[in-house]
Motif scaffolding. Structure first.
Motif, short mmCIF file in Angstrom:
data_model
loop_
_atom_site.label_atom_id
_atom_site.label_comp_id
_atom_site.label_asym_id
_atom_site.label_seq_id
_atom_site.Cartn_x
_atom_site.Cartn_y
_atom_site.Cartn_z
N LEU A 14 16.81 -13.46 6.23
CA LEU A 14 15.85 -14.57 6.25
C LEU A 14 15.06 -14.59 7.55
CD1 LEU A 14 14.73 -17.16 4.97
CD2 LEU A 14 16.63 -18.40 6.03
N MET A 15 15.73 -14.39 8.68
CA MET A 15 15.03 -14.39 9.96
C MET A 15 14.04 -13.23 10.05
SD MET A 15 17.85 -15.60 12.80
CE MET A 15 19.06 -14.35 12.40
N LEU A 16 14.42 -12.06 9.52
CA LEU A 16 13.51 -10.92 9.57
C LEU A 16 12.29 -11.14 8.70
CD1 LEU A 16 12.97 -8.01 10.51
CD2 LEU A 16 14.21 -7.23 8.49
N VAL A 17 12.49 -11.69 7.50
CA VAL A 17 11.36 -11.93 6.60
C VAL A 17 10.40 -12.94 7.19
CG1 VAL A 17 10.73 -12.86 4.34
CG2 VAL A 17 12.61 -11.23 4.53
N GLN A 32 -0.56 -0.48 4.17
CA GLN A 32 0.66 0.20 3.71
C GLN A 32 0.68 0.34 2.19
OE1 GLN A 32 2.85 1.62 5.75
NE2 GLN A 32 3.82 2.43 3.91
N ILE A 33 0.16 -0.67 1.48
CA ILE A 33 0.08 -0.56 0.02
C ILE A 33 -0.83 0.60 -0.39
CG2 ILE A 33 -0.68 -1.74 -2.08
CD1 ILE A 33 0.15 -4.36 -0.81
N ARG A 34 -1.99 0.70 0.26
CA ARG A 34 -2.91 1.80 -0.07
C ARG A 34 -2.29 3.15 0.24
NH1 ARG A 34 -6.78 -2.06 1.93
NH2 ARG A 34 -6.51 -1.24 4.04
N ALA A 35 -1.60 3.25 1.39
CA ALA A 35 -0.98 4.52 1.76
C ALA A 35 0.14 4.90 0.79
CB ALA A 35 -0.44 4.43 3.19
N GLU A 36 0.93 3.91 0.37
CA GLU A 36 2.03 4.22 -0.54
C GLU A 36 1.53 4.55 -1.93
OE1 GLU A 36 5.30 1.56 -0.64
OE2 GLU A 36 5.62 1.63 1.54
N LEU A 107 2.55 -9.79 2.92
CA LEU A 107 3.94 -9.31 2.84
C LEU A 107 4.48 -9.47 1.42
CD1 LEU A 107 6.80 -9.93 5.34
CD2 LEU A 107 7.12 -10.63 2.98
N VAL A 108 4.20 -10.61 0.79
CA VAL A 108 4.64 -10.82 -0.59
C VAL A 108 3.99 -9.79 -1.52
CG1 VAL A 108 4.59 -12.45 -2.52
CG2 VAL A 108 5.13 -13.25 -0.22
N LEU A 109 2.72 -9.48 -1.27
CA LEU A 109 2.04 -8.48 -2.10
C LEU A 109 2.68 -7.10 -1.93
CD1 LEU A 109 -0.32 -7.95 -4.03
CD2 LEU A 109 -1.74 -7.46 -2.03
N VAL A 175 9.26 -4.43 4.80
CA VAL A 175 8.88 -3.88 6.10
C VAL A 175 7.61 -3.03 5.94
CG1 VAL A 175 10.35 -1.83 5.88
CG2 VAL A 175 9.72 -2.67 8.15
N PRO A 176 6.59 -3.23 6.78
CA PRO A 176 5.34 -2.46 6.65
C PRO A 176 5.42 -1.11 7.34
CG PRO A 176 5.07 -4.11 8.35
CD PRO A 176 6.47 -4.29 7.80
N ALA A 177 6.30 -0.25 6.86
CA ALA A 177 6.47 1.08 7.42
C ALA A 177 6.50 2.08 6.28
CB ALA A 177 7.76 1.15 8.24
#
Length: 205
Positions: A14-17, A32-36, A107-109, A175-177
């Motif tokens: 929860l703290m990380l999110v 990150q979505i486009r790259a993935e 982030l939710v997307l 996580v955006p990685a």
């Protein structure tokens, strides 16, 4: 022990999110979505990549569109009531326009897209999970018939590992990685192996 691991893992998750939207801008999640998507198109093929996008659109269509702090205008409302609702709508507009909420929506997307990837691979992973659970219950039944002692430490290890692997899967979704294409599908398989271990050593008092 299992309860302590579950509570600690959920609190850390929860703290990380809640921290990630303050550390990364919305553009980082969208990039990150486009790259993935390009990565999945190269690894899984154009057809599977498009199916993942279609699943994302289906999941997005089922989500609510109106913020709760922005009520819709109604005709015939008293002046004082209209002023109060106008102030509430202005507050909701400022909140919706904040950088934190934009990053949270992004982030939710990203999490929804990665869930769509898992949903497209669900038939194979669900079959493995079902087989792992059935094998664990059969092994437990065989041990009971042969009077072989169950090992509670292996049951605790399997349950704690299942909780931690599930939390790790949620972290991997937000996580955006850059993630390897096979990382997300491998997480349900890891959970299935740990569930198998826990079921095989479960001892009912």
């Amino acid at each position: 022990m299992i309860r302590a691991v579950a509570i600690t893992s959920l609190l850390a998750l929860l703290m990380l999110v809640l921290y990630l939207p303050s550390a990364y801008p919305a553009q980082a999640f969208l990039a990150q979505i486009r790259a993935e998507h390009a990565q999945h198109r190269a690894f899984w093929g154009e057809t599977h990549a498009l199916r993942m996008l279609e699943t994302l659109f289906v999941l997005q269509a089922a989500s609510p569109r109106q913020a709760p702090l922005m009520p819709a205008p109604e005709a015939g409302r008293p002046p004082v009531d209209s002023a109060v609702h106008g102030e509430v709508g202005a507050i909701g507009g400022r909140l919706a326009g904040s950088a934190y909420l934009r990053s949270l929506n992004a982030l939710v997307l990203l999490a929804t897209y990665r869930l769509a990837v898992l949903a497209c691979l669900l038939p194979a992973t669900a079959l493995f999970l079902a087989l792992a659970m059935a094998d664990g219950m059969i092994r437990r039944a065989v041990k009971s018939k042969e009077f072989i002692a169950h090992r509670p430490e292996l049951f605790a290890l399997g349950m704690c590992g299942t909780i931690m692997s599930t939390c790790a899967a949620v972290i991997a979704c937000v996580v955006p990685a850059a993630l390897p294409p096979l990382l997300l599908p491998s997480m349900p398989l890891t959970s299935g192996a740990l569930i198998n271990l826990a079921l095989a050593n479960y001892h009912k008092k």
